[in-house]
Design an enzyme around this catalytic site. Structure first.
Site, mmCIF file in Angstrom:
data_model
loop_
_atom_site.group_PDB
_atom_site.id
_atom_site.type_symbol
_atom_site.label_atom_id
_atom_site.label_comp_id
_atom_site.label_asym_id
_atom_site.label_seq_id
_atom_site.Cartn_x
_atom_site.Cartn_y
_atom_site.Cartn_z
ATOM 1 C CE1 TYR A 128 -53.316 16.319 -0.034
ATOM 2 C CE2 TYR A 128 -51.830 17.941 -0.068
ATOM 3 C CZ TYR A 128 -52.358 16.814 -0.683
ATOM 4 O OH TYR A 128 -51.592 15.897 -1.569
ATOM 5 C CG ASN A 210 -50.030 19.490 -6.018
ATOM 6 O OD1 ASN A 210 -51.166 19.923 -6.111
ATOM 7 N ND2 ASN A 210 -49.435 18.368 -6.209
ATOM 8 C CB SER A 233 -43.761 29.521 -0.405
ATOM 9 O OG SER A 233 -43.080 29.351 0.892
ATOM 10 C CD GLN A 255 -40.733 30.522 2.820
ATOM 11 O OE1 GLN A 255 -41.486 30.426 2.286
ATOM 12 N NE2 GLN A 255 -39.888 30.464 3.561
ATOM 13 C CG HIS A 258 -41.021 25.546 0.442
ATOM 14 N ND1 HIS A 258 -41.726 24.690 1.072
ATOM 15 C CD2 HIS A 258 -41.473 26.793 0.947
ATOM 16 C CE1 HIS A 258 -41.926 25.648 2.485
ATOM 17 N NE2 HIS A 258 -41.594 26.149 2.247
ATOM 18 C CD GLU A 324 -46.173 31.263 2.062
ATOM 19 O OE1 GLU A 324 -46.742 30.289 2.518
ATOM 20 O OE2 GLU A 324 -45.511 31.612 1.112
ATOM 21 C CG HIS A 325 -44.077 33.543 4.628
ATOM 22 N ND1 HIS A 325 -43.678 32.772 3.664
ATOM 23 C CD2 HIS A 325 -44.206 32.650 5.557
ATOM 24 C CE1 HIS A 325 -44.354 31.331 3.232
ATOM 25 N NE2 HIS A 325 -44.844 31.422 4.939
ATOM 26 C CG ASP A 358 -42.126 27.551 7.171
ATOM 27 O OD1 ASP A 358 -43.027 28.245 6.889
ATOM 28 O OD2 ASP A 358 -40.979 28.340 6.574
ATOM 29 C CD GLU A 412 -85.768 44.627 2.245
ATOM 30 O OE1 GLU A 412 -86.116 43.814 2.692
ATOM 31 O OE2 GLU A 412 -84.508 45.469 3.115
ATOM 32 C CG HIS A 417 -89.823 40.142 6.406
ATOM 33 N ND1 HIS A 417 -90.341 39.003 4.821
ATOM 34 C CD2 HIS A 417 -88.260 39.607 5.923
ATOM 35 C CE1 HIS A 417 -88.939 38.747 4.943
ATOM 36 N NE2 HIS A 417 -87.739 38.787 5.727
#
Length: 428
Positions: A128, A210, A233, A255, A258, A324-325, A358, A412, A417
């Site tokens: 996207y 968004n 951001s 930032q 944005h 984030e940063h 970026d 179990e 098994h």
């Protein structure tokens, strides 16, 4: 902007509010769910409806796809300098991606036993590319470019009808995107995830968006893989007395511009005098920028200038915020980097502004936000691979460990098994 000082009344409460931030508002998820259900039920007809409703564009299904000829011709509309910048960024991001590709391996940890991992590139992924208030050319490189470097066979890009800037199209062409569709927002993401008459579904969706796109990706997780749930951001700058206030302010502004108005830009400093200096620089530089209205939305609610007594406290705060940063504009940033518990990406020193990440540094700029760096990584090359474990036993190895299998099966209550080991143990 808000100024907070360690040790003052209410400081801890202010920090707690800062740490608690959502990737999207609750109403976004409800709206996204309704659109997804419509696309699932009505396919292309729903896409036509939402392209007109949200992007004010009349499209027929035959017009969804951007032709290869349109992509190839886009570069002719760009300057030589812009084409060179896109080529440079793509080359550097893909070089990093190739360095971080997972490798198949095998090992024998015990006699007669071989274990390992096999990594296979995904066959069809979607990316996207937001197209709202700015053409995010770099997102093509940091998603599709990495997918192609990983060896993904088919990379499908969607972007809002108004987001097809020549630079974005040129980047798609250069990165080798196989299909591009003029579809935006939740309806475009839904088309990739569930498929329609015109668009085959993908295995994974990557890329920022968004609040509504983010909510849609969360809702579709499980039906399709996603990179992460990433909100608005954000940046946090840790600064000491050696920091240049003009540099700090410039990076906070990078930032804040944005677009959603929900971004955050935070400085944590051990130098009280830096707060006024950075504020002054922020306002001076803002007056010279083109996106002042956008910045002012963030300035009023999302810019925080914080004083703490020492770098230990600053790094602890940064790790709890999990930005984030994260920039370390301090003396000896390498030393303090190891003390950071969580961040999407860390930028060391005065000469490493966040925008290099970026655009062109190498690692993907698709990173966790809203504190999710405590639990999630950013988009990685290995995220475009399927991981398969490999196991091989010879007869002697199974005879040696058959009792372990039998006992676990019985503990179990899974006697079939256990029987899979027993029947082999008793065979001649």
């Amino acid at each position: 902007m808000k100024k907070l000082f360690w040790g003052t009344p209410g400081f801890e409460n202010e920090l707690a509010a800062l740490y608690t931030r959502a990737p999207f508002p609750p109403e976004a998820e409800k709206a996204a769910a309704e659109i997804i259900a419509d696309v699932r039920a009505n396919g292309d007809a729903a896409l036509v409806k939402y392209a007109k409703k949200f992007d004010r564009t009349d499209l027929t299904p035959e017009q969804f796809r951007v032709t290869p000829e349109e992509l190839a011709a886009a570069g002719q509309k760009l300057s030589a300098g812009d084409r060179k910048a896109i080529k440079t960024a793509l080359a550097q991001v893909q070089a990093f991606a190739k360095l971080t590709k997972p490798r198949n391996w095998k090992k024998s940890p015990r006699p007669g036993v071989t274990v390992g991992e096999k990594f296979t590139p995904m066959e069809r992924v979607g990316v996207y590319v937001p197209g709202g208030t700015a053409p995010l050319v770099s997102t093509v490189i940091h998603t599709a470019g990495i997918a192609k470097a990983a060896g993904v066979k088919e990379v499908v890009a969607i972007t809002p009808p108004g987001g097809l800037h020549p630079a974005t199209m040129y980047a798609m062409h250069l990165a080798g995107v196989d299909e591009v569709y003029r579809l935006g927002g939740v309806y475009g993401v839904a088309a990739l995830a569930v498929g329609t008459q015109s668009i085959r579904k993908v295995e994974k969706i990557a890329g920022p968006g968004n609040a509504y796109v983010t909510a849609a990706k969360k809702l579709l997780y499980g039906e399709v893989a996603i990179d992460l749930v990433a909100g608005p951001s954000e940046i946090l700058v840790v600064a000491d007395e050696t920091a240049n206030p003009a540099f700090v302010a410039a990076d906070l502004l990078s930032q804040a511009e944005h677009g959603s108005g929900l971004e955050q830009a935070v400085m944590v400093t051990t130098d009280k005098t830096l707060i006024e200096k950075v504020e002054k620089e922020f306002l001076r530089q803002k007056a010279l920028l083109s996106r002042q209205e956008t910045i002012e939305k963030v300035e009023n609610n999302g810019v925080f200038l914080i004083w703490v007594p020492d770098l230990e406290t600053a790094c602890d705060l940064a790790g709890k915020y999990a930005p984030e940063h994260l920039e370390l504009q301090i003396e000896n940033p390498e030393k303090w980097c190891g003390k950071i518990q969580a961040a999407g990406a860390i930028f060391l020193g005065a000469w490493t502004p966040e925008p290099v990440g970026d655009f062109c540094a190498g690692p993907s700029h698709v990173l966790p936000t809203a504190g999710s760096a405590k639990s999630f990584n950013g988009l990685e090359t290995c995220g475009f691979f399927r991981r398969t474990s490999i196991v091989k036993y010879d007869r002697r190895a199974l005879m040696r460990e058959a009792e372990v299998v039998e006992r676990f099966g019985m503990m179990e209550g899974l006697d079939a098994h256990a029987g899979a080991a027993t029947i082999r143990k008793n065979s001649k």
